[in-house]
Design a protein around this motif. Structure first.
Motif, PDB file in Angstrom:
ATOM      1  N   TYR A 268      -2.599   0.573  -4.100  1.00 43.97           N
ATOM      2  CA  TYR A 268      -2.027  -0.579  -3.973  1.00 43.97           C
ATOM      3  C   TYR A 268      -1.273  -0.941  -5.249  1.00 43.97           C
ATOM      4  O   TYR A 268      -1.580  -0.881  -6.152  1.00 43.97           O
ATOM      5  CB  TYR A 268      -3.069  -1.532  -3.581  1.00 43.97           C
ATOM      6  CG  TYR A 268      -3.945  -1.127  -2.498  1.00 43.97           C
ATOM      7  CD1 TYR A 268      -3.555  -1.594  -1.307  1.00 43.97           C
ATOM      8  CD2 TYR A 268      -5.077  -0.296  -2.567  1.00 43.97           C
ATOM      9  CE1 TYR A 268      -4.317  -1.165   0.141  1.00 43.97           C
ATOM     10  CE2 TYR A 268      -5.871   0.278  -1.654  1.00 43.97           C
ATOM     11  CZ  TYR A 268      -5.494  -0.404  -0.342  1.00 43.97           C
ATOM     12  OH  TYR A 268      -6.472   0.003   0.765  1.00 43.97           O
TER      13      TYR A 268
ATOM     14  N   ASP B  42       2.460  -0.079   3.921  1.00 43.05           N
ATOM     15  CA  ASP B  42       2.060  -1.435   4.549  1.00 43.05           C
ATOM     16  C   ASP B  42       2.406  -2.454   3.382  1.00 43.05           C
ATOM     17  O   ASP B  42       2.646  -2.182   2.076  1.00 43.05           O
ATOM     18  CB  ASP B  42       0.639  -1.607   4.933  1.00 43.05           C
ATOM     19  CG  ASP B  42       0.669  -2.628   5.949  1.00 43.05           C
ATOM     20  OD1 ASP B  42       1.397  -3.450   6.330  1.00 43.05           O
ATOM     21  OD2 ASP B  42      -0.558  -2.609   6.602  1.00 43.05           O
TER      22      ASP B  42
ATOM     23  N   LEU C 215      -4.606  -6.128   3.039  1.00 43.14           N
ATOM     24  CA  LEU C 215      -4.239  -4.923   3.602  1.00 43.14           C
ATOM     25  C   LEU C 215      -5.320  -4.153   3.952  1.00 43.14           C
ATOM     26  O   LEU C 215      -6.407  -4.366   3.197  1.00 43.14           O
ATOM     27  CB  LEU C 215      -3.032  -4.104   2.659  1.00 43.14           C
ATOM     28  CG  LEU C 215      -1.806  -4.678   2.378  1.00 43.14           C
ATOM     29  CD1 LEU C 215      -1.070  -4.119   1.294  1.00 43.14           C
ATOM     30  CD2 LEU C 215      -1.129  -4.857   3.647  1.00 43.14           C
TER      31      LEU C 215
ATOM     32  N   VAL D  26       2.536  -6.924   2.418  1.00 38.69           N
ATOM     33  CA  VAL D  26       2.378  -8.191   2.535  1.00 38.69           C
ATOM     34  C   VAL D  26       3.313  -9.064   1.482  1.00 38.69           C
ATOM     35  O   VAL D  26       2.992  -8.794   0.306  1.00 38.69           O
ATOM     36  CB  VAL D  26       0.747  -8.944   2.664  1.00 38.69           C
ATOM     37  CG1 VAL D  26       0.265  -8.448   4.119  1.00 38.69           C
ATOM     38  CG2 VAL D  26       0.182  -8.670   1.466  1.00 38.69           C
TER      39      VAL D  26
ATOM     40  N   ALA E 230       1.081  -1.212  -0.140  1.00 43.02           N
ATOM     41  CA  ALA E 230       0.100   0.112   0.162  1.00 43.02           C
ATOM     42  C   ALA E 230       0.941   1.272  -0.066  1.00 43.02           C
ATOM     43  O   ALA E 230       1.942   1.204   0.948  1.00 43.02           O
ATOM     44  CB  ALA E 230      -0.883  -0.167   1.159  1.00 43.02           C
TER      45      ALA E 230
END
Length: 476
Positions: A292, A324, A285, A326, A238
């Motif tokens: 994103y 952020d 997220l 992942v 993000a």
């Protein structure tokens, strides 16, 4: 003329129809009549419509394609080439008086040369099938499309397909070394070059790559292949602004170098739709960020590549470049993050009607362009649903727009709002889908008058009777 006079002798007392001649010449295995062809869908994007054509032809060799086109050219018979029928701009629309020519039976992988890094294939080979066979030989063909399970190599070439890895490998034009093509009069142009460097005159294959079946029918091709990657590192991140997304792209290209293969940008509205019911995907997220990015790196050293990728993400988080992130740690997680990007069918199940767009523009113009057209559309349709995402790394965005109605006037106004601003910023009305029927009236925004006239000159020279995919691509 002797060929056709002989054919007519076989039908004494009357003039034979072209379908009868084709059946006698090629047999029922090759020729499907109108009724027999009608069991097929018109395209994978028009599943409710059945194919309505004069006949469906299914040749097995280049020589059969040549004979078919000689006959059709003599009879002034229009022919529409069919591949995997995944085209979304009306490029395979076939009228009741037109013949559909499918390359589905020309599906042989003729040669894989690991040493020379080439694959020679027939036009009807399905992209995913080619990739599977190559992987068994430790090789990789990098064209990656959502439709790879049904699209065919000939159609990929004819539409100059782009896809998800163009940032690193380029579009189809960059992956083709040679082609074999049949012209409208049946002439076979076999230019199956296997060399990267060949400066002996015009590069004729480039005439047919992206020509959407209007200049010739591609029957075989020589493709560039590469070693199968040994590492794949994928992250979903993000970012707090478009500027940071752009900076992330530049930094990732510099630090990951040639391993950076994919850089997909999703606007917030699209991410929310794809991670909320009825979507099967939960948000990896929070849904609160404006942008994103799905990024993927392919390499040849699994251990080192993973260490570098993880370290870079950690550094970018600490520096505030990304908000952020992942990392996909399993095949299930990988499929989830890619599903969020690629499950576009969800849009059509939630909204109807939906207008689909595929535009290209400079990265520096993307943010302002999206803001402008969103605002302009909302002024006309306040309850608009607008979804933007795409291949930021190569400047290609996809837009899905629902404004509640589907009449011709509405579609034209939406087209105008989306396309006209591209002229001022030297953008393109299509990045990878092509022109087909749907975009040809807007071609002047992307191509100059002189360019369009030259295209028409080429069409007239190679297909003087206009039998190949008539009405597509070029303005009337």
């Amino acid at each position: 003329m002797l060929y056709f006079l002989q054919k007519r002798v076989n039908y004494p007392g009357r003039m034979s129809t072209i379908v009868e001649i084709l059946i006698q010449t090629f047999g029922k295995e090759c020729v499907r009549t109108r009724d027999e062809a009608s069991v097929r869908v018109a395209s994978n994007w028009r599943q409710t419509e059945h194919l309505n054509c004069l006949a469906l032809l299914r040749p097995k060799t280049t020589e059969e394609v040549s004979k078919i086109l000689r006959i059709c050219n003599e009879f002034n018979q229009p022919v529409v080439p069919h591949g995997g029928l995944t085209n979304v701009v009306g490029g395979v629309v076939t009228k009741p008086d037109e013949i559909a020519l499918s390359l589905e039976r020309m599906n042989g992988i003729e040669e894989i040369s690991v040493q020379n890094k080439t694959a020679t294939v027939q036009a009807g080979v399905i992209l995913q099938n080619l990739q599977t066979v190559l992987a068994e030989n430790g090789q990789h063909f990098p064209l990656d499309l959502g439709a790879k399970g049904s699209c065919m190599i000939g159609g990929n070439i004819a539409s100059n397909a782009g896809g998800l890895q163009a940032l690193r490998y380029g579009v189809m034009r960059n992956l083709v070394l040679g082609v074999e093509v049949v012209l409208a009069d049946g002439t076979i142009i076999s230019s199956l070059n296997k060399m990267v460097k060949n400066n002996a005159g015009y590069d004729l294959k480039q005439l047919f790559i992206g020509s959407e079946g209007t200049l010739g029918i591609i029957t075989r091709a020589v493709l560039k292949i590469d070693d199968l990657p040994k590492s794949k590192n994928t992250a979903f991140v993000a970012v707090e602004s478009f500027e940071k997304a752009n900076l992330l792209l530049q930094v990732a290209k510099k630090q990951l170098k040639n391993d950076l293969t994919t850089f997909e940008l999703l606007w917030q509205d699209y991410y929310r739709l794809m991670t909320s019911p009825p979507s099967p995907y939960s948000p990896p997220l929070p849904q609160t960020y404006p942008f994103y990015v799905l990024m993927e790196a392919l390499g040849q050293d699994a251990d080192k590549d993973k260490i570098l990728f993880d370290e870079l993400l950690e550094n970018w988080l600490q520096d505030g470049l990304i908000a952020d992130a992942v990392i996909a740690q399993s095949q299930q997680e990988l499929e989830k993050v890619w599903g969020i990007r690629e499950n576009v069918d969800l849009i059509f199940s939630v909204h109807s009607p939906v207008f689909l767009f595929d535009v290209s523009l400079a990265i520096s113009d993307m943010d302002d362009y999206i803001k402008k057209i969103r605002s302009d559309l909302q002024q006309v349709w306040p309850s608009l649903h607008f979804y933007a995402f795409g291949h930021m790394g190569d400047g290609n965005l996809h837009l899905f727009i629902n404004c509640g109605t589907n009449d011709e006037e509405t579609k034209h106004l939406v087209d105008a709002i989306v396309y006209q601003p591209l002229q001022q910023i030297s953008g393109s009305i299509t990045g990878e889908h092509g022109v087909g029927l749907e975009k040809k009236s807007w071609l002047y925004l992307t191509r100059t008058t002189e360019e369009i006239e030259l295209m028409k000159t080429l069409k007239k020279a190679l297909d003087p009777k206009g039998i190949l995919n008539p009405g597509k691509l070029l303005p009337d």
